[in-house]
Design a protein around this motif. Sequence first.
Motif, mmCIF file in Angstrom:
data_model
loop_
_atom_site.group_PDB
_atom_site.id
_atom_site.type_symbol
_atom_site.label_atom_id
_atom_site.label_comp_id
_atom_site.label_asym_id
_atom_site.label_seq_id
_atom_site.Cartn_x
_atom_site.Cartn_y
_atom_site.Cartn_z
ATOM 1 N N ARG A 75 0.880 -1.244 -0.083
ATOM 2 C CA ARG A 75 -0.045 0.007 0.162
ATOM 3 C C ARG A 75 1.200 1.327 0.348
ATOM 4 N NH1 ARG A 75 -1.962 -0.747 4.853
ATOM 5 N NH2 ARG A 75 -1.115 1.387 5.662
ATOM 6 N N GLU A 76 1.172 1.804 -0.735
ATOM 7 C CA GLU A 76 1.733 3.117 -1.151
ATOM 8 C C GLU A 76 1.178 4.196 -0.537
ATOM 9 O OE1 GLU A 76 0.607 5.577 -5.047
ATOM 10 O OE2 GLU A 76 1.322 3.674 -5.511
ATOM 11 N N ASN A 77 2.051 5.173 -0.167
ATOM 12 C CA ASN A 77 2.068 6.354 0.696
ATOM 13 C C ASN A 77 2.096 7.338 -0.226
ATOM 14 O OD1 ASN A 77 1.748 8.882 2.567
ATOM 15 N ND2 ASN A 77 4.516 8.073 2.806
ATOM 16 N N PRO A 78 0.631 8.377 -0.895
ATOM 17 C CA PRO A 78 0.451 8.862 -1.790
ATOM 18 C C PRO A 78 1.088 10.127 -1.270
ATOM 19 C CG PRO A 78 -1.688 8.565 -0.210
ATOM 20 C CD PRO A 78 -0.797 7.678 0.247
ATOM 21 N N LYS A 79 1.484 10.876 0.227
ATOM 22 C CA LYS A 79 2.318 11.606 0.428
ATOM 23 C C LYS A 79 3.764 11.146 -0.047
ATOM 24 C CE LYS A 79 -0.074 13.015 4.559
ATOM 25 N NZ LYS A 79 -0.432 12.821 5.766
ATOM 26 N N PHE A 80 3.897 9.712 -0.086
ATOM 27 C CA PHE A 80 5.513 10.010 -0.758
ATOM 28 C C PHE A 80 5.890 10.670 -2.223
ATOM 29 C CE2 PHE A 80 8.693 7.092 -1.958
ATOM 30 C CZ PHE A 80 10.028 7.966 -2.516
ATOM 31 N N LEU A 81 5.467 9.601 -2.782
ATOM 32 C CA LEU A 81 5.317 10.585 -4.407
ATOM 33 C C LEU A 81 5.130 11.575 -4.605
ATOM 34 C CD1 LEU A 81 5.446 8.760 -6.801
ATOM 35 C CD2 LEU A 81 2.543 8.621 -7.263
ATOM 36 N N ASP A 82 3.822 12.204 -4.007
ATOM 37 C CA ASP A 82 4.251 13.670 -4.647
ATOM 38 C C ASP A 82 5.555 14.011 -3.646
ATOM 39 O OD1 ASP A 82 1.326 13.806 -4.736
ATOM 40 O OD2 ASP A 82 0.712 13.914 -2.475
ATOM 41 N N ILE A 83 6.462 14.081 -2.741
ATOM 42 C CA ILE A 83 7.561 14.649 -2.872
ATOM 43 C C ILE A 83 8.338 14.396 -3.913
ATOM 44 C CG2 ILE A 83 9.134 14.298 -1.672
ATOM 45 C CD1 ILE A 83 7.309 13.439 1.656
ATOM 46 N N VAL A 84 8.464 12.811 -3.940
ATOM 47 C CA VAL A 84 9.326 12.375 -5.547
ATOM 48 C C VAL A 84 8.939 12.955 -6.463
ATOM 49 C CG1 VAL A 84 8.934 10.413 -7.226
ATOM 50 C CG2 VAL A 84 9.218 9.419 -4.593
ATOM 51 N N GLN A 85 7.410 13.377 -6.668
ATOM 52 C CA GLN A 85 7.215 14.300 -7.998
ATOM 53 C C GLN A 85 7.653 15.483 -7.624
ATOM 54 O OE1 GLN A 85 6.081 13.487 -11.185
ATOM 55 N NE2 GLN A 85 4.549 11.281 -10.732
ATOM 56 N N GLU A 86 7.854 16.208 -6.436
ATOM 57 C CA GLU A 86 8.306 17.920 -6.260
ATOM 58 C C GLU A 86 9.849 17.553 -6.922
ATOM 59 O OE1 GLU A 86 9.073 21.052 -2.650
ATOM 60 O OE2 GLU A 86 7.488 19.226 -2.112
ATOM 61 N N VAL A 87 10.309 16.174 -6.586
ATOM 62 C CA VAL A 87 11.865 16.478 -6.100
ATOM 63 C C VAL A 87 12.114 16.885 -7.963
ATOM 64 C CG1 VAL A 87 13.631 15.207 -6.170
ATOM 65 C CG2 VAL A 87 12.731 16.001 -4.366
ATOM 66 N N CYS A 88 11.074 15.905 -8.985
ATOM 67 C CA CYS A 88 11.702 15.725 -9.813
ATOM 68 C C CYS A 88 11.130 16.979 -11.291
ATOM 69 C CB CYS A 88 11.062 14.189 -10.945
ATOM 70 S SG CYS A 88 10.786 13.073 -10.750
ATOM 71 N N ASP A 175 6.280 2.824 -15.077
ATOM 72 C CA ASP A 175 6.196 2.963 -14.991
ATOM 73 C C ASP A 175 7.640 4.644 -15.115
ATOM 74 O OD1 ASP A 175 7.259 0.054 -14.279
ATOM 75 O OD2 ASP A 175 7.759 -0.132 -16.224
ATOM 76 N N MET A 176 7.079 5.267 -15.615
ATOM 77 C CA MET A 176 6.700 6.793 -16.420
ATOM 78 C C MET A 176 6.623 7.757 -14.778
ATOM 79 S SD MET A 176 5.701 8.318 -19.031
ATOM 80 C CE MET A 176 6.372 7.622 -20.668
ATOM 81 N N GLY A 199 1.369 10.822 -14.447
ATOM 82 C CA GLY A 199 -0.104 10.673 -13.050
ATOM 83 C C GLY A 199 -0.623 8.762 -13.612
ATOM 84 N N THR A 200 0.602 7.965 -14.172
ATOM 85 C CA THR A 200 0.013 7.115 -14.023
ATOM 86 C C THR A 200 0.840 5.749 -13.227
ATOM 87 O OG1 THR A 200 1.793 6.374 -15.991
ATOM 88 C CG2 THR A 200 -0.312 7.244 -16.367
ATOM 89 N N TYR A 201 2.721 6.446 -12.979
ATOM 90 C CA TYR A 201 3.319 5.732 -11.559
ATOM 91 C C TYR A 201 2.376 5.028 -10.984
ATOM 92 C CZ TYR A 201 7.575 4.506 -9.773
ATOM 93 O OH TYR A 201 7.979 4.188 -9.273
ATOM 94 N N ARG A 202 3.120 3.222 -10.907
ATOM 95 C CA ARG A 202 2.706 2.630 -10.038
ATOM 96 C C ARG A 202 4.058 2.085 -8.920
ATOM 97 N NH1 ARG A 202 0.067 -2.020 -12.414
ATOM 98 N NH2 ARG A 202 -0.317 -2.702 -9.973
ATOM 99 N N MET A 203 4.151 2.321 -7.884
ATOM 100 C CA MET A 203 4.978 2.449 -6.496
ATOM 101 C C MET A 203 5.664 0.942 -6.746
ATOM 102 S SD MET A 203 7.157 4.836 -4.456
ATOM 103 C CE MET A 203 5.929 5.649 -4.812
ATOM 104 N N VAL A 204 4.478 0.093 -6.879
ATOM 105 C CA VAL A 204 5.267 -1.221 -6.797
ATOM 106 C C VAL A 204 4.073 -2.191 -7.947
ATOM 107 C CG1 VAL A 204 4.666 -4.104 -6.013
ATOM 108 C CG2 VAL A 204 5.970 -1.705 -4.405
ATOM 109 N N THR A 205 5.212 -2.349 -9.119
ATOM 110 C CA THR A 205 4.386 -3.540 -10.442
ATOM 111 C C THR A 205 5.273 -4.926 -9.616
ATOM 112 O OG1 THR A 205 6.541 -3.542 -11.916
ATOM 113 C CG2 THR A 205 4.828 -1.744 -11.928
ATOM 114 N N ARG A 206 5.185 -6.212 -11.090
ATOM 115 C CA ARG A 206 5.216 -6.992 -11.105
ATOM 116 C C ARG A 206 6.626 -7.207 -11.419
ATOM 117 N NH1 ARG A 206 3.820 -10.691 -16.662
ATOM 118 N NH2 ARG A 206 5.138 -9.820 -17.753
ATOM 119 N N ASP A 207 7.802 -5.769 -12.137
ATOM 120 C CA ASP A 207 8.818 -5.770 -12.182
ATOM 121 C C ASP A 207 9.888 -5.573 -10.896
ATOM 122 O OD1 ASP A 207 9.429 -6.764 -14.854
ATOM 123 O OD2 ASP A 207 7.916 -4.787 -15.011
ATOM 124 N N GLY A 208 8.741 -4.968 -9.814
ATOM 125 C CA GLY A 208 10.136 -4.568 -9.060
ATOM 126 C C GLY A 208 9.059 -3.333 -8.132
#
Length: 233
Positions: A75-88, A175-176, A199-208
């Motif tokens: 279960r991903e943390n949406p706040k973390f993904l927001d931080i990732v996007q800010e850094v990107c 993955d993007m 808007g399509t990135y997933r933190m975990v996929t079958r690839d890792g």
Amino acid sequence: MFAARAIGRTARGLPKWTQFRSVSTLEGNPYIYVFPNAGPTAGSHILSLLPSEPVNPDLAIGVSSQLPPTTDSFRENPKFLDIVQEVCSEHAHEDPDAKSQAQVMVSMAGANLNSGGVLLSGQRQRGRKRRGEAGDSNSGASGQGGAGSGGRGGWIHVSDSRRPPDYGRIAWPEDMFGSLEVDSNGQFVGGNGNYQPSGTYRMVTRDGIFGLSPFLREKLVKKLRELETQKSS
């Protein structure tokens, strides 16, 4: 591949027999730390890029009920993904590998790159289709507004390093992280490339699990440490 493993850390100023403590990381992902979750979902694991204890859940990658994490257990943390996007948004255009991609994009018509930060000029095609999808579902970047618009500018894509796309193709949407706009001279438009989250990135996929380029991961960890200091003060 992602089972937890323990590594030793020391605390300065303590007797030798009390200096060693165990910190778990995901096998194959030494930059992702694993902590037992003592919250409502006890028995699960908190995953974080920071080794600090106690873990700040707002800064963690997410929680998984098993290791290795799967699409069902995580279960991903949406706040973390927001931080990732800010850094990107702030730093993706500074990534040396992204700069290389931009230059190659405008100098080689039809060239395509791994937007996670590694040029794919020498990579062999894997010959493996994902989820049974056939044909050109992972079509070349030149057909999807990506790299390959030699001399005209266009977009390069910042993507996860867990599954580099085949040569001549772009990353899968899951993955993007986002895209950067490049002008006809190989420079990032607007200075920062007008970064656009996918808007399509997933933190975990079958690839890792989640993986940034070394440059962006360093920037992300720095940002997380800054936020950790602010929240603890």
